[in-house]
Structure formats: structure tokens, C-alpha cells
Scaffold this motif. Structure first.
Motif, short mmCIF file in Angstrom:
data_model
loop_
_atom_site.label_atom_id
_atom_site.label_comp_id
_atom_site.label_asym_id
_atom_site.label_seq_id
_atom_site.Cartn_x
_atom_site.Cartn_y
_atom_site.Cartn_z
N UNK A 61 40.75 6.97 92.94
CA UNK A 61 42.11 7.52 93.03
C UNK A 61 42.94 6.76 92.02
N UNK A 62 43.52 7.47 91.08
CA UNK A 62 44.29 6.86 90.00
C UNK A 62 45.57 7.67 89.84
N UNK A 63 46.71 6.97 89.87
CA UNK A 63 48.01 7.63 89.69
C UNK A 63 48.19 8.79 90.65
N UNK A 64 47.68 8.61 91.86
CA UNK A 64 47.84 9.63 92.89
C UNK A 64 46.90 10.81 92.75
N UNK A 65 45.94 10.75 91.83
CA UNK A 65 45.01 11.87 91.65
C UNK A 65 43.60 11.46 92.09
N UNK A 66 42.94 12.36 92.82
CA UNK A 66 41.57 12.12 93.28
C UNK A 66 40.58 12.57 92.22
N UNK A 67 39.70 11.66 91.84
CA UNK A 67 38.81 11.88 90.70
C UNK A 67 37.41 11.39 91.00
N UNK A 68 36.47 11.81 90.17
CA UNK A 68 35.12 11.28 90.27
C UNK A 68 34.64 10.87 88.88
N UNK A 78 31.84 10.92 82.38
CA UNK A 78 32.73 12.02 82.76
C UNK A 78 33.71 11.57 83.83
N UNK A 79 34.96 12.02 83.68
CA UNK A 79 35.98 11.77 84.69
C UNK A 79 36.55 13.14 85.07
N UNK A 80 36.13 13.63 86.23
CA UNK A 80 36.49 14.99 86.65
C UNK A 80 37.37 14.95 87.89
N UNK A 81 38.12 16.01 88.08
CA UNK A 81 38.83 16.14 89.35
C UNK A 81 37.80 16.17 90.48
N UNK A 82 38.17 15.56 91.61
CA UNK A 82 37.20 15.32 92.66
C UNK A 82 36.61 16.60 93.24
N UNK A 83 37.48 17.60 93.42
CA UNK A 83 37.06 18.77 94.18
C UNK A 83 36.53 19.86 93.25
N UNK A 84 35.32 20.33 93.54
CA UNK A 84 34.62 21.32 92.72
C UNK A 84 35.48 22.58 92.56
N UNK A 85 35.53 23.10 91.33
CA UNK A 85 36.33 24.29 91.04
C UNK A 85 35.87 25.51 91.84
N UNK A 86 34.63 25.50 92.29
CA UNK A 86 34.12 26.66 93.02
C UNK A 86 34.77 26.77 94.39
N UNK A 87 34.42 25.87 95.34
CA UNK A 87 35.02 25.96 96.67
C UNK A 87 35.50 24.61 97.18
N UNK A 130 31.56 30.84 81.60
CA UNK A 130 32.28 30.71 80.34
C UNK A 130 33.78 30.90 80.50
N UNK A 131 34.18 31.28 81.71
CA UNK A 131 35.60 31.62 81.87
C UNK A 131 36.41 30.52 82.52
N UNK A 132 35.74 29.48 82.99
CA UNK A 132 36.54 28.44 83.64
C UNK A 132 35.98 27.05 83.42
N UNK A 133 36.81 26.07 83.65
CA UNK A 133 36.45 24.66 83.51
C UNK A 133 36.86 23.90 84.76
N UNK A 134 36.11 22.86 85.08
CA UNK A 134 36.55 21.84 86.03
C UNK A 134 37.57 20.96 85.30
N UNK A 135 38.62 20.56 85.98
CA UNK A 135 39.59 19.67 85.35
C UNK A 135 38.95 18.34 84.97
#
Lengths: 417, 417, 417
Positions: A61-68, A78-87, A130-135
Motif C-alpha cells: 500500500x503506497x500513497x493510499x493505493x493498493x498494489x502488487x 511489475x507494479x500493478x493495481x492489486x485487484x484484477x481488471x477482470x473481476x 487487446x482492448x484493456x489493460x491492468x493499471x
């Protein structure tokens, strides 16, 4: 000396001073979209040590954001947003692969930049991936410390190279990491507040460093091209000891190891510790340190990674009451220190200057300008001033003259004299 | 009998009674500036036992305020606001000195009345220390219990001396302290609710006191000049036992030790326990007790300091379910009991009277008047009525006549007959 | 495929996707008076197993309501509001009697339907007890599982009897209960999401069930008269394995034990587990299971009551990271999954259908209509479709033809062919 709205000046007067105003949000709030949060995001921030990355993902958790954070089989971080873009399942349960990370739930694979590499449950020929990305945020592994840039992509700054990264006879190592249950700014206030070393680290607790720290220093603060410094000049017998420390906005400072006994002459000794105070959120802060290590100290890796005395909260309360350390002094200023209740004094000139630099930076960002400290183009190595210099200078007989002597000596050292 | 806005009167009707109204804030909120908080602050309140003061400061929370208590080398007791007036570091890490307390961070020293004695980092000749004070409250060490006055300085009342402080053959001692996770008022409701002793302390849990408590008493409540009493009169064989207990607003009550077996005559036996229920905040309450001790009981200091059966939350849940005590009955009325959901009955006349006295006091304070119980001028010793009296009186044959007999006997005892 | 308001489609783009919208309250809020809460209350819900009732009351929280469950000496089960109607003391400290439960504090006795049986402190002849009730809900002990109906009394539905309650060669037993720290809907989403079995339960974690689960199935979802099903059809060598599972709104599903190896032909094998996901509140959910047990499995009662692999949170974090289970995948979707951040894909058709059924039911209730699944009058046994069927069918040589073959085979099995 300012900032205190009203003084209580009657004994037994607590009844008239019970109001607790809110914190100064402009300087202390760190979440996405807050003025200070956006300011801090304009700089590379450490998020972990490389040594912490294993075969499983690291939740942060950095600057109030949950990350992995993870390092894939190809060695890329890789530093991604914690929650998977799918569900939304947490990627901390993901499988780190040869390339990217695979969500445990339905097997989607994300590259270190957030691109979707596989959506295995989808029909052959699906274009969904091809249409989306994980943050994702860009990262950088510098000498074993992983930095991230969490600001607007088009404002990514250069990475600052301080002259203390390379010092003859020393080697730069990732050192301690430790967390304080309080806002980042009071952790940083402490860095430009050298008078506390004479109390908290000497008289209040017994001598935590050398005895030389117990002498009250002659103090001065100066704004520099890249930040600010303090100059603490002390008389130790026939010697004058000049200690200089740097603050590099927004949240970095460096200082020499607290080893100085000031018994013989030396010039510009610089075995530094460089420390970033990174907000986890508004009321938790993690410090990351680089340290210059001299092999002749024969320090074990464990000793290098261990926080200094009183920096962490792992001591029993009874002991912390009897021998308080930085952790206790800083974190007990409340989860977020209330500036409106402070009564700043002449020793707080450095704190006032530091907060002004931070506030100016916050307002620069809000106004669309680069804040002080952000690097563009070929920045070159940044020359800092942190050092211990000890000079043999006999004392003046008269107190006022002695004070002038100390102050002049400090200024000369900073000026390179 | 009143106060219940609507009755649910259908079996299996929970669906129609799910709304949970808010607590009665006027009677239950204790923070600075609240009606009830200001009322409670018009009285001396215990904050600690003298035996708890050691060489390190004691952090406290009283009436929603964070405080630090200490005794300096001169033996004087100080109760200061927790956070240092300089930059907010907690004085629980301070150094208790020969005079006053020194903040660990920058060494400022505060006297027990809040005056600043030293600001060591400031230049010689600085007048800063003469211009401000740390918030402080006056204290008073009475027989080993430390009391504080947290109200407006110009309304400081006299300290109440109850006649039960001096009893021939007994000695007054600080006894138990114990905390309940609920609002202060439901802790105090209990004190004027004697019917619960026949259930909670006898039939529900097995006989926690003597068997005599299991008899349902004939009950009466009377307002007195300084508060109120209940009179519980029971038939025990050929004897009639009259038990009287006092409530002294805002939050004190006293009662005789639960030792009475009512098998022989006695008049005005008074080995009391006097108990203050001090709000820590809206949902936590700490009880402080004085007890009259008879040396012939040969009680150890530990036994004197130990809370009575079921008064504290340190028993396993399984045991508390099988043998509930006051802690369980009171604190499980919710963190703050919801008066609007109660259905008060004839046994609750004392609770209703107590709440009326409290509400009147709150409104007196709000209107600028002294509430009942505040002492001004030469108050003298307060004569209370708490006692066990056992009289040999044969029963009436007829139930109604017996009830009249009990009630008359109780009234006569109270009237001093 | 819908429901995603905007797609992030730039690498390293987290800065532009930091906003976290609120959950879909209509589908996820469960408290009294909320749309979803009222919907769920139109059905019998399990609240405990009969085996959990002892001689002391059992405190429960169901759908955001605090309750107490007990079985009195007459064998009748009562589910009452936790706080006593008199002055609010928790009935978890009550004394379970021959008839009803007695509050520990003043001895009032409540029957299982909430009627007041005794108010012992009141005068003889008091009518108080006839004028009010403790809030109560009707219960039903079905095969060792205690169900409650918490909806409007005049809308109490029939209790659903599924055909899987009686299966030749098996006996229905209360099985596991386990809690997840998240909203009920994401627990239920999982039930109609069979593709996760190929990842979470096979490829991500090693084979938690049989190896046959690792084959990606051909999938189909169908709405049924009482709910919906999924049909997952897999090729396993020369066999085709058709697995059908039922969802019965609002929060029940059933599935066959994960024992199938698909190496020999069988038709309609049905050793089911039936699972209710009951909200404790908005962010906690407890699953209650019935299981059909075959005596030849020689399972101990402990083994029957034990949650399946990865269903509960009792494993060390390090192990859960390496071998995540349903608990980890579901509860890490956030305390309440944020639908507005999802990117649903073709594998999520079942989730979309399930949520549509739930939303339709919620809106039916809001409009005063019975939702799908509520039973009125003589409902008879509900015929469900859950089964494992394995047929010997050689593969098609061509991939598209093989997919058509699998899909047709699945449909035929469901159609009873």
C-alpha cells in the motif's frame, strides 16, 4: 514562531484549550487527487527493496493505493493495481510467470506494464485482451531499491543521482526499512530539527549516539538549489565539529552516521544514510534507507538492514517510556500532527523552512508547474553538502564571541572554505 | 412505565421492531462541550490511585480527553494535556523531574500547573516560556485516590466529605478499579436498581452474595438533600433486613458489603464501598472504589484491590454465559443503552429517579446554575444513609399486611427510628 | 461484456484508473429495509446447525441483525432479538428454561415466539407482561439445520423441498459451515462461474480436485423454472463428462462432490452438496452446507463437518499465496466487489444471468410481487438438474465439430436425453 493561533497562558487552564482543530490537509493528505498526494507523485518513490521480491507477489500500500509488486521469470519488475481488471480478485494470490503474472481465479495474465497477455477462458480469436489493460506504474531497480513513478505519465521526471551515491572507500547498500504509525510530514519535520538530537538522543534517553551529540549546537538552516540544509556546529573541547545534513524535497534526507566523537580533525567525512519517508496512507509512513557501508566495519547483512535504536515500534512500552526514541517522539505527535496547536520556537526554523518548501511544491503542482526538485533533461550529479567536519580551533573566552566563532566556522565549511 | 414510544405486542413480530433509535445524547455524551460532559466536569472526579504513580508518567483518557498524570520529585501531582504545547509529542514519554516533567523531544519542562519552566533550545534571554502554558487540571490526593477538577476554573467546587469516610473500627482504603466497555449512565443505573440483586446476583447465577439476597425485597426510593437512596426490605425468617444505599450525583454511589446474612439483630452496620463511575469516553467507563476495611477480615492488599465477582471482563465467555455478573449485564445493554427501546416497569422507579436527577443537573449547568451535589462554602460532613439494619420482627400472617409491615419498617429505619 | 463504464487501454496507465466507484448497493446491501435485504428476507435462511445448540444461548448476527438462538427444555427453538425488551441486556447471558429464556438481569422470561411469560419483579396482578413482546422470528429445524424466516409475517413462504434431499444410497447431513469476510453476492457469483474450476482449482494451485477438472469445459447456462443451471462439458480421453450445477435464488446452489474422474460411463450421479450463503452483514458471509453422504465413504462426523480445501481462512498467508482457494479468490475481490470496475467476458455469462435473476427478484419485492423462487401453496418436490454424467463418445477429429459435439451432448443430458 508563527502559525499558532492563540496562546494559553493561564496555569491550570486546560479547560480553555480543549479544542482540537483539524490537520493541515494541504500538507498532509496523500491519497489520489489530493494536493500533497499529487505533489509526492511527481517524484520517483521507493516501494520495496529488491531483496524482498521472491517467487510470490508482494502486496503493498503506497500513497493510499493498493498494489502488487513482482519480478517475473524474465527479471522484469511489475507494479500493478492489486485487484484484477477482470473481476477484482487480488493479484497477491497470482502466479508469477515467465512473463507477467497470472490471476489465480480465471487465469488472465498481465505483463509488467499492465497489458493483457492471455484471457484463457475466452473463445479462440477473442480480441478482449487487446482492448484493456491492468493499471500499472513504471518501476526502476536502482542499486537494490525498487522505485516507482505514480504520477501523470507525461510528467515522468529524471531519476536523481546524488553525489553521495558514489563515495571512495564506501559501498551503497539498501539498509533498513521501518514503519511509523503517523503522517509522513512529521517524520520529515524531524530531519531538519537538529536540536532534538541533543535531547531525545542524548539527555532524555542517555547517550544513544556519541557523547558529542549532547552539546547544544549553534544552528543554521539554508535553502539550497535542490532543497535545504542544516548546519549544526558544536564545541567539543579544543575542536569544533560542523555537522551538515541535506533535505531533498519532497521526502528525502541524508545525514552522516552518528559515529562522530569529534576528537581529531577531519574534513568532509561522508558515510551517509539516505532516507525516504514514503506515505502508506495519511497515518502510516514507511522509511526506506540507503547506507554507505565501509567494509572495515565488518557489518553483517542483518546489521545493515536493522533500523537504528528507537526507530521502530518493536520495543516494550515500559522501555520506550524510559528510553524514548525517534519512533516514540514522532508517532506520538498524533496520527497527524496538528500544526494549529503547535507553538514553534527559534529552534523550529528548519521545520518552518521545510514546510514552506513542501507547500510551495504543492502549489506549483496545483498550478501546473514542476515543483522544486523535479529533474528534466540532463541533470547530472547533484552535489549535496552532508558531512562531518572537525577542526582544531581553540575556544573564545567570551560567550558571544564563541557563538560568532561557531557560526562563522559552520558557514565557512558549507561554503567550502 | 413511560419513555417507551411504542410497544411490540405480536408474537413473532421482530420484523416490525427492527428500528434502532439513537441514544439519548443529553444524558450520555461526555466529551468537552457536551451537556452531560460539562455537568460531570462540575465535580471532582477520580482519575487514578496514588499507588499507580511511579517514576514514569501515566497516560490517561478521561471524559474523552487525553492526559498524562505524574508525581514530580517534590511530591506534587500534575495532570497535563497529553500532547506537548511545543510540537505535540506525547508527554507519556517525558522525564519526570525534581520539579515538573520534561518533554523527551526538545526538553521543554512543564510544572504541575502547566507553566513552562524551561525551553532549553531557545536563546538565552528568550521570554517564550513566560508567554504560554501547557493545559493542566488541578488535582487532589485524598486518601490515596487522585481526583481532578476538569471544569471551568471559576466554578471549582468543594470536595465532598461523606460521613462514611470515617467509621469506627474500619479504615478507608483505595480498593478496586475496573473498566466496562459501555456508557457511564448504564453503569450508574444499576446502582439504584436493587431488584437485580435478587436475579443477577442470586437466582440467575447461583448465590453470588449471601442467600438472603435471593428474597425479593419490598422496595422504595427517596430523593435526599444530596442525592437519593433506595430502601430494600426483606423478610429472612423471623428477621427483617433493611438495606439502604445512596446515590450521590453525578456518578457516585455507596453500598454495604454484600456480607449480610440477616440472622441476628444489628443497627446501622456500615462497612461501605463507595464507587465512582468515571467516563473514559462515551463507550468506556472506569470504576474507582474506596472501601472500608475491617482489620479482622485479614484481607491482603491484593484482595482489597481485586474487583468483586463478575465486575470485570476477565472471565472466559463460556463462564460468563453460565454465571453472568454485573459486567455482562451492564455492558451488554449495548455500548450506549438505547432508552427509546426500553420498557420500564415498576422496579425501575429508581432508574427513572436517578436519570431525572442527572437530567436536572445537566439542565442546571446549561442554564448557568450549580447542579445538585455541588458544594460551595463550608459544606461540613455529608450525612448519608447507607446501612444494613436487621430487626427481629415476626411475620404478619396476611401477605398485604406483611408488605405494609416491611415497607413501614424500612421507612422507620431511614427516618432514624 | 457490459457493465464496464470505461476501459483503461494504455500500458502503465494506473494514474488514469485510480477512481474506486461505490458498490452496487441494490444488489449488495443486506440490512433491514434495504432492497436486497428485504429480498433475501422473503426466503427461509439457515442460521445455525441443530448440533450447535447447547444449554446456553447462541449469539448470532444474520442480515445485520443481532439475535439469540436457543432450544428450551421443551425442545422448542427460539430466535429472539438479542437485547431484552426491558432494559436491553443481552439474552446471550440468559438462562434457558423449561419454557423460554430468562434474562439474567431482572429475570423476565420470554417464550420462543417472543411472548413475555414472567416479569417477576412486578407486583402481583401486573398486566405488563400481556402488553408487550420480545421481537422474535419463526424457525424450523429441517434435518439438523435451523432455518429462520425474517421477512414480513404475512409473506411467509413454503419451505422448498429439493429432489436431492432424498437420494437412494445416500443420507442428507448437515456438513460444513464457514465464514468469508466479504459480501454474499461474490460468494454466490462463484457458483455459476465454472471456468474458475479449471484455473483456481486446477492450474493455479495444483489439482485440488481430480485431474479431469483441468480440462477447459464447453460451457452453457440456462434459466430454469426455479433458478438457473450451468452445464460444463469436458472431453476426458474417450469419454465426455457433463457436469450440471443448480443455482436456486436467492442464495442457494448445489453441486456434485468433486470426485469425478470421468473414466467410465455413469448417468445422473448426484452425491450433492447444497450450500446457502447467508449474509452476516454487508461484508461477512457464512456458508451452511447440507451434504449427501455415502456410508461406504466411511467419513467421520469431523470429516463431514470440515470445509473443503481452501474454503476457509485458517491457512497461513504464505500457503494461501502459493495455493489459493475459493476463500482467497472470493474474499480478495474487496469486502464488497465493485461491479463498475469489472470487465466481464464471455465466461461470465453465468454471473451476469445470476445477477439479473437476483436484481429481478429485488425489484419484484420492491414492487410488492413474490420474487422467483418463493413458494406458495402445495409446491411439491422441486426437480433439480445437478449431476455428473459420463458418456463414452469418441472425439471428433475437427475442433469445431468437437465443440459442437460437446455442446450438443451437454444439452441432451440436461434435456434428459
Amino acid at each position: 514562531m508563527t502559525e499558532s493561533p492563540k496562546f494559553l497562558n493561564t496555569p491550570y487552564g486546560a479547560y480553555h484549550a480543549r479544542e482540537i482543530p483539524p490537520p493541515d490537509d494541504e500538507l498532509t493528505g496523500v491519497g489520489p487527487g489530493t494536493p500533497c498526494g499529487e505533489y509526492l507523485r511527481r517524484f520517483w518513490q521507493p516501494v520495496a527493496f529488491a531483496r524482498d521480491l521472491t517467487d510470490v507477489p508482494l502486496r503493498l500500500r503506497i500513497l493510499g493505493e493498493d498494489l502488487v509488486l513482482f519480478r517475473d521469470g524474465g527479471g522484469r519488475v511489475g507494479l500493478l493495481q492489486l485487484h484484477c481488471a477482470h473481476r477484482g480478485t487480488s493479484l497477491e494470490y497470482g502466479l508469477v510467470g515467465e512473463r507477467g503474472i497470472r490471476c489465480c481465479y480465471h487465469g488472465w495474465v498481465f505483463d509488467v506494464d499492465g497489458r493483457v497477455l492471455e484471457t484463457p477462458g475466452e473463445p479462440a480469436g477473442s480480441r478482449l485482451k487487446d482492448t484493456l489493460c491492468q493499471g500499472a506504474y513504471p518501476t526502476l531497480d536502482f542499486r537494490g531499491m525498487i522505485f516507482a513513478y505514480m504520477g501523470p505519465p507525461d510528467r515522468r521526471p529524471g531519476f536523481p543521482i546524488y553525489d553521495t551515491f558514489e563515495l571512495p572507500g564506501y559501498r551503497l547498500e539498501p539498509a533498513a526499512r521501518f514503519t511509523l504509525p503517523c503522517n509522513w510530514l512529521q517524520v520529515k519535520d524531524n530531519s531538519m530539527d537538529p536540536v532534538h538530537t541533543a535531547f531525545l538522543h542524548a539527555r532524555s534517553s542517555g547517550y544513544q549516539f556519541t557523547e558529542a551529540f549532547g552539546a547544544l549546537p549553534e544552528l543554521e538552516w539554508q535553502e539550497t538549489s535542490f532543497g535545504m540544509i542544516y548546519v549544526a556546529t558544536r564545541r567539543v573541547g579544543d575542536h569544533v565539529w560542523v555537522r551538515v545534513c541535506d533535505f531533498m524535497p519532497p521526502n528525502v534526507h541524508q545525514f552522516t552516521r552518528e559515529l562522530e566523537e569529534a576528537v581529531s580533525e577531519k574534513t568532509g567525512s561522508r558515510p551517509v544514510i539516505i532516507r525516504w519517508a514514503v506515505p502508506i496512507d495519511d497515518t502510516q509512513t514507511v522509511n526506506f534507507e540507503f547506507a554507505q557501508i565501509d567494509d572495515r566495519w565488518h557489518l553483517s547483512p542483518d546489521a545493515i538492514a536493522r533500523p537504528g535504536f528507537g526507530q521502530s515500534g518493536d520495543r516494550p512500552y515500559a522501555e520506550r517510556q524510559r528510553r524514548p526514541g525517534d519512533y516514540d517522539a514522532q508517532s506520538s505527535q498524533r496520527p497527524i500532527a496538528i500544526h494549529a496547536l503547535e507553538h514553534l520556537a527559534s529552534t523550529d526554523k528548519g521545520v518552518i523552512m521545510l514546510r514552506r518548501i513542501v507547500r510551495d511544491g504543492i502549489r506549483d503542482v496545483a498550478a501546473g508547474r514542476d515543483p522544486k526538485g523535479v529533474l528534466r533533461g540532463r541533470a547530472g550529479v547533484i552535489r549535496t553538502l552532508t558531512q562531518d567536519t572537525v577542526l582544531r580551533i581553540p575556544p573564545e573566552s567570551d560567550a558571544a564571541a564563541e557563538r560568532r566563532l561557531l557560526r562563522e566556522t559552520g558557514r565557512n565549511v558549507v561554503a567550502g572554505g
